[in-house]
Design a protein around this motif. Sequence first.
Motif, PDB file in Angstrom:
ATOM      1  N   HIS A  35     -13.749   4.115   2.924  1.00 25.70           N
ATOM      2  CA  HIS A  35     -14.678   3.063   3.365  1.00 25.70           C
ATOM      3  C   HIS A  35     -13.978   1.713   3.481  1.00 25.70           C
ATOM      4  N   VAL A  36     -13.119   1.399   2.509  1.00 30.35           N
ATOM      5  CA  VAL A  36     -12.430   0.101   2.498  1.00 30.35           C
ATOM      6  C   VAL A  36     -11.498  -0.043   3.696  1.00 30.35           C
ATOM      7  N   THR A  37     -10.765   1.018   4.012  1.00 24.42           N
ATOM      8  CA  THR A  37      -9.751   0.924   5.063  1.00 24.42           C
ATOM      9  C   THR A  37     -10.245   1.359   6.440  1.00 24.42           C
ATOM     10  N   GLY A  38     -11.321   2.131   6.471  1.00 22.76           N
ATOM     11  CA  GLY A  38     -11.763   2.674   7.752  1.00 22.76           C
ATOM     12  C   GLY A  38     -10.863   3.798   8.229  1.00 22.76           C
ATOM     13  N   ALA A  39     -10.080   4.368   7.329  1.00 22.17           N
ATOM     14  CA  ALA A  39      -9.139   5.438   7.662  1.00 22.17           C
ATOM     15  C   ALA A  39      -9.370   6.612   6.704  1.00 22.17           C
ATOM     16  N   GLY A  40      -8.606   7.668   6.878  1.00 16.73           N
ATOM     17  CA  GLY A  40      -8.759   8.852   6.046  1.00 16.73           C
ATOM     18  C   GLY A  40      -8.142   8.738   4.668  1.00 16.73           C
ATOM     19  N   HIS A  41      -7.200   7.825   4.526  1.00 14.07           N
ATOM     20  CA  HIS A  41      -6.559   7.624   3.229  1.00 14.07           C
ATOM     21  C   HIS A  41      -5.980   6.218   3.177  1.00 14.07           C
ATOM     22  N   ALA A  42      -5.605   5.806   1.977  1.00 13.15           N
ATOM     23  CA  ALA A  42      -5.054   4.460   1.788  1.00 13.15           C
ATOM     24  C   ALA A  42      -3.730   4.547   1.036  1.00 13.15           C
ATOM     25  N   PRO A  43      -2.603   4.302   1.721  1.00 12.69           N
ATOM     26  CA  PRO A  43      -1.316   4.260   1.033  1.00 12.69           C
ATOM     27  C   PRO A  43      -1.206   2.967   0.224  1.00 12.69           C
ATOM     28  N   GLN A  44      -0.771   3.110  -1.045  1.00 14.80           N
ATOM     29  CA  GLN A  44      -0.739   1.963  -1.952  1.00 14.80           C
ATOM     30  C   GLN A  44       0.511   1.972  -2.815  1.00 14.80           C
ATOM     31  N   LEU A  45       0.933   0.772  -3.223  1.00 19.00           N
ATOM     32  CA  LEU A  45       2.043   0.579  -4.151  1.00 19.00           C
ATOM     33  C   LEU A  45       1.477  -0.026  -5.427  1.00 19.00           C
ATOM     34  N   ILE A  46       1.846   0.492  -6.567  1.00 20.34           N
ATOM     35  CA  ILE A  46       1.396  -0.047  -7.841  1.00 20.34           C
ATOM     36  C   ILE A  46       2.493  -0.945  -8.414  1.00 20.34           C
ATOM     37  N   VAL A  47       2.084  -2.168  -8.775  1.00 24.02           N
ATOM     38  CA  VAL A  47       3.017  -3.155  -9.303  1.00 24.02           C
ATOM     39  C   VAL A  47       2.436  -3.806 -10.558  1.00 24.02           C
ATOM     40  N   ASP A  48       3.256  -4.562 -11.242  1.00 28.13           N
ATOM     41  CA  ASP A  48       2.856  -5.314 -12.428  1.00 28.13           C
ATOM     42  C   ASP A  48       1.969  -6.480 -12.000  1.00 28.13           C
ATOM     43  N   ARG A  49       0.721  -6.472 -12.463  1.00 33.00           N
ATOM     44  CA  ARG A  49      -0.262  -7.477 -12.041  1.00 33.00           C
ATOM     45  C   ARG A  49       0.189  -8.906 -12.356  1.00 33.00           C
ATOM     46  N   SER A  50       0.851  -9.121 -13.480  1.00 36.02           N
ATOM     47  CA  SER A  50       1.240 -10.472 -13.893  1.00 36.02           C
ATOM     48  C   SER A  50       2.326 -11.073 -13.007  1.00 36.02           C
TER      49      SER A  50
END
Length: 124
Positions: A35-50
């Motif tokens: 729903h957020v991307t309007g696509a079938g999947h969302a590629p993401q990178l996880i990083v240190d929030r700070s």
Amino acid sequence: MSQYISGKCLCGACQFDYTGELRFTFQCYCRDCQHVTGAGHAPQLIVDRSRLMTKGPTKTYRQRADSGSMLEFIFCRDCGSPLLKATTRMPDSIAIYAGALDDPSLYQRGEDVFESGRQSWDHG
């Protein structure tokens, strides 16, 4: 190995910069990300929030995931581009949507998650 990552929204009003280690990457097939991307999947990178620095007019939408954790979807307030996602499951981390990267080649395909939500037309 420390890495520099930058990105922005479609209109350029919101930008982010990150210097540090990438924790991991993944492709999410959950319905929320669809729903957020309007696509079938969302590629993401996880990083240190700070270590993530942001500027610009963002808007945050909060929703409880099927798992029970709270999710935060962070968009550009002006153009609506999805930029970031956070979850209470990993409070010290934040996900960057790969499509928002200035250099998308920095994204390396990771694990597929929530594949039960994968659409038959998305070969990811």
